[in-house]
Design a protein around this motif. Structure first.
Motif, PDB file in Angstrom:
ATOM      1  N   ASN A  80      -6.965 100.525 -25.018  1.00 51.53           N
ATOM      2  CA  ASN A  80      -6.692 101.947 -24.874  1.00 51.53           C
ATOM      3  C   ASN A  80      -7.721 102.733 -25.659  1.00 51.53           C
ATOM      4  OD1 ASN A  80      -4.468 101.335 -23.341  1.00 51.53           O
ATOM      5  ND2 ASN A  80      -3.063 101.410 -25.040  1.00 51.53           N
ATOM      6  N   ASN A 103      -9.480 102.237 -16.093  1.00 48.57           N
ATOM      7  CA  ASN A 103      -8.657 102.060 -17.295  1.00 48.57           C
ATOM      8  C   ASN A 103      -7.921 103.354 -17.631  1.00 48.57           C
ATOM      9  OD1 ASN A 103      -7.960 100.377 -19.752  1.00 48.57           O
ATOM     10  ND2 ASN A 103      -8.817 102.207 -20.694  1.00 48.57           N
ATOM     11  N   THR A 104      -8.619 104.464 -17.569  1.00 48.74           N
ATOM     12  CA  THR A 104      -8.003 105.749 -17.885  1.00 48.74           C
ATOM     13  C   THR A 104      -6.854 106.040 -16.928  1.00 48.74           C
ATOM     14  OG1 THR A 104     -10.077 106.590 -18.771  1.00 48.74           O
ATOM     15  CG2 THR A 104      -8.437 108.225 -18.129  1.00 48.74           C
ATOM     16  N   VAL A 143      -3.828 103.706 -17.739  1.00 48.01           N
ATOM     17  CA  VAL A 143      -3.125 104.096 -18.963  1.00 48.01           C
ATOM     18  C   VAL A 143      -2.356 105.394 -18.739  1.00 48.01           C
ATOM     19  CG1 VAL A 143      -3.455 104.848 -21.352  1.00 48.01           C
ATOM     20  CG2 VAL A 143      -4.675 102.859 -20.493  1.00 48.01           C
TER      21      VAL A 143
END
Length: 133
Positions: free
Chosen positions: A84, A67-68, A71
């Motif tokens: 987020n 996810n990091t 993003v």
């Protein structure tokens, strides 16, 4: 213009890697469960000990890192703000595990969903990047 081209190149490389790696399966894959964990499976792994517990922690870390990366690469502009999350300074995987465990315990109606999404929702609720005003 250069940044746009560079992002497109990165996306292309990542897509190629995903397609290549998707075709590579380890020997144990023939007997393995589907490629994702459900919330129920993740809950069971979190509550276990030893290697299974390590599998749960590794899965949580992988979802967080993925996810990091997504993003930060700005490849997911349509992601809902809930996903987020911002990991606080000096936090650790034990805290992330506790957040996910508590979410799973309080939301049994979600156990049939993919665990990766449940991890994102749980962490997004607690470690939101959007500070209340």
């Amino acid at each position: 213009m250069r940044n746009r081209i560079k992002r497109q190149q990165i996306r292309s490389v990542m897509l190629i890697l995903v397609l290549i790696l998707n075709g590579i399966q380890p020997a144990w894959a023939e007997t393995a469960a589907p490629l994702f964990f459900t919330g129920q499976k993740l809950k069971d792994l979190i509550e276990s000990k030893g290697e299974n517990k390590s599998t749960a922690l590794g899965y949580i870390i992988g979802v967080m890192d993925g996810n990091t990366l997504t993003v930060r690469m700005n490849t997911a502009p349509s992601m809902k703000p809930l996903y987020n999350f911002c990991v606080p300074d000096k936090s650790n995987i034990g805290q992330a595990e506790a957040i996910v465990k508590k979410y799973l315990e309080t939301h049994p109606e979600t156990w049939h969903y993919p665990a990766s999404g449940l991890i994102l929702v749980a962490l997004g609720e607690v470690w939101s990047c959007h500070k209340p005003k």
